[in-house]
Design a protein around this motif. Structure first.
Motif, short mmCIF file in Angstrom:
data_model
loop_
_atom_site.label_atom_id
_atom_site.label_comp_id
_atom_site.label_asym_id
_atom_site.label_seq_id
_atom_site.Cartn_x
_atom_site.Cartn_y
_atom_site.Cartn_z
N TRP A 263 3.45 -2.02 3.48
CA TRP A 263 3.59 -0.67 2.95
C TRP A 263 4.73 -0.59 1.95
O TRP A 263 5.83 -1.11 2.18
CB TRP A 263 3.86 0.31 4.08
N ARG B 12 2.19 9.78 11.32
CA ARG B 12 1.72 10.86 10.46
C ARG B 12 0.59 11.60 11.17
O ARG B 12 -0.35 10.98 11.66
CB ARG B 12 1.24 10.31 9.13
N ARG C 183 0.84 -1.20 0.00
CA ARG C 183 0.00 0.00 0.00
C ARG C 183 0.88 1.25 0.00
O ARG C 183 1.97 1.27 0.54
CB ARG C 183 -0.89 0.03 1.25
N ASP C 184 0.31 2.34 -0.58
CA ASP C 184 1.01 3.62 -0.58
C ASP C 184 0.60 4.50 0.60
O ASP C 184 1.32 5.43 0.95
CB ASP C 184 0.72 4.38 -1.88
N ASP C 185 -0.56 4.23 1.19
CA ASP C 185 -1.09 5.11 2.24
C ASP C 185 -0.47 4.75 3.60
O ASP C 185 -1.08 4.09 4.42
CB ASP C 185 -2.62 5.02 2.31
N LYS C 186 0.72 5.24 3.81
CA LYS C 186 1.46 4.90 5.02
C LYS C 186 1.02 5.79 6.18
O LYS C 186 0.92 7.01 6.02
CB LYS C 186 2.97 5.04 4.77
N PRO C 187 0.79 5.20 7.37
CA PRO C 187 0.38 5.98 8.53
C PRO C 187 1.56 6.59 9.28
O PRO C 187 1.43 6.96 10.45
CB PRO C 187 -0.35 4.95 9.39
#
Length: 366
Positions: A330, A364, A20-24
């Motif tokens: 990720w 984030r 996934r690209d949406d890293k927290p």
């Protein structure tokens, strides 16, 4: 260690999960290294970082690097060189560290485990009183050295992975210290309560057998020992390491040989311990660390695995029965060689390769 079931939970293939690209988290570059291999945090928040060609650095959280003198000559090339570094359980009092490397000599090279005192007086850094505690014999050729160190939760023993050096049959040979997890006293001697301690030699030091290329080893907060290892063409593994068990390589695998010839699957040989998670296609798992910090409270007890082939960071969750699930994967954009948790709770990773970045991961903000 915690009690474990007679056989791990059913195998789960996580190889089809896409990064996934949406890293927290936010990943901030702190420094770069030449073929870095391992990160180990000191109690004061500084870290030791090894480079495979044979260099070690003392690094502060801002990325300022101090070369560590006294590192022995290593056999560098391919997958071999200076490998893991680990801080002794009593490091605050003794300043001792442990590290592994491929030791050159007649016939090739072999894995060596050493202990030394880290001297940081006067703003410099050096290894003093270095002693090789254990070495694999005889020397030979091949990659897949293993070399990962993990200390038991009670601080009295260390566990060491040894790869098969690309000689698969050695993993099932009880008299060769290849394809094994070894359990040693902190001085390198053999504990009398090892599974085969009465047999002497390599057999006495062996904790588990039947491994291929183990590059991650760590104790979970509940005392269980977990290890990741690279499979052949498919079949990377996350294994629950249990005293005296045989994990089957090269008799079984959830992958096949690189020449295309099949290998029987774990399910066909229930006498061998099967992986809890496997990856086909592979992720090439490397460093493994359990999270026990405070910056990411939702990740308490999760494990993090660096993916070389996947160029990703995996988060693994666990149940109370020896089962595990890949909860997140990720996309990190580069091969991740090692993972570590800092005393302040930040997660640190280091990239593989000739210009590998050291990254500090923090939450984030919404």
């Amino acid at each position: 260690m915690a009690a474990v079931p007679a056989r791990a939970m059913a195998e789960t293939n996580a190889g089809r999960i896409k990064p996934r690209d949406d890293k927290p988290f936010v990943a901030v570059p702190v420094a770069t290294f030449d073929e870095p291999w391992a990160i180990a945090f000191l109690p004061d928040g500084r870290m030791l970082i090894t480079e495979k060609p044979g260099r070690m650095y003392l690094v502060d959280p801002r990325g300022r690097k101090t070369p560590v003198a006294g590192v022995p000559k290593v056999a560098y090339g391919g997958q071999n060189g200076l490998l893991d570094v680990a801080v002794a359980p009593d490091q605050a009092a003794t300043h001792a560290i442990y590290f592994t490397y491929m030791e050159p000599g007649p016939g090739g090279s072999s894995l060596a485990l050493a202990r030394a005192t880290l001297d940081t007086a006067g703003g410099s850094a050096a290894l003093r009183d270095l002693r090789v505690l254990w070495r694999q014999a005889p020397k030979g050729s091949g990659g897949q050295p293993g070399g990962i160190i993990a200390f038991a939760p009670d601080g009295r023993h260390l566990f060491l992975t040894s790869g098969d050096r690309m000689r698969p049959d050695t993993a099932q040979d009880p008299d060769q210290a290849l394809g094994k997890v070894l359990r040693l006293n902190l001085d390198g001697s053999t504990p009398p309560d090892n599974p085969w301690s009465s047999q002497g030699g390599v057999r006495a030091q062996t904790w588990t057998t039947g491994h291929r290329n183990p590059y991650g080893l760590a104790f979970a907060p509940d005392g269980r020992l977990w290890m990741d290892e690279m499979g052949p063409k498919g079949g990377d593994e996350l294994n629950l390491i249990v005293r005296g068990r045989n994990y089957g390589w090269p008799i079984v695998s959830n992958g096949d040989n690189y020449n295309g010839t099949p290998i029987p699957r774990h399910a066909t040989h229930p006498e061998f311990e099967a992986p809890v998670i496997y990856w086909t296609p592979v992720i090439a798992p490397a460093g493994l660390a359990f999270y026990t910090g405070s910056l990411f409270p939702q990740w308490q007890g999760s494990a993090f695995i660096g993916g070389l082939r996947a160029r990703a960071l995996a988060r693994i969750t666990f149940d109370d029965h020896g089962g595990a699930t890949e909860a997140d994967l990720w996309d990190m954009g580069n091969r991740i060689r090692d993972v570590a948790v800092a005393p302040d709770g930040a997660l640190w990773v280091i990239e593989d390769g000739g210009d590998g970045r050291l990254l500090r991961l923090t939450p984030r903000k919404p």
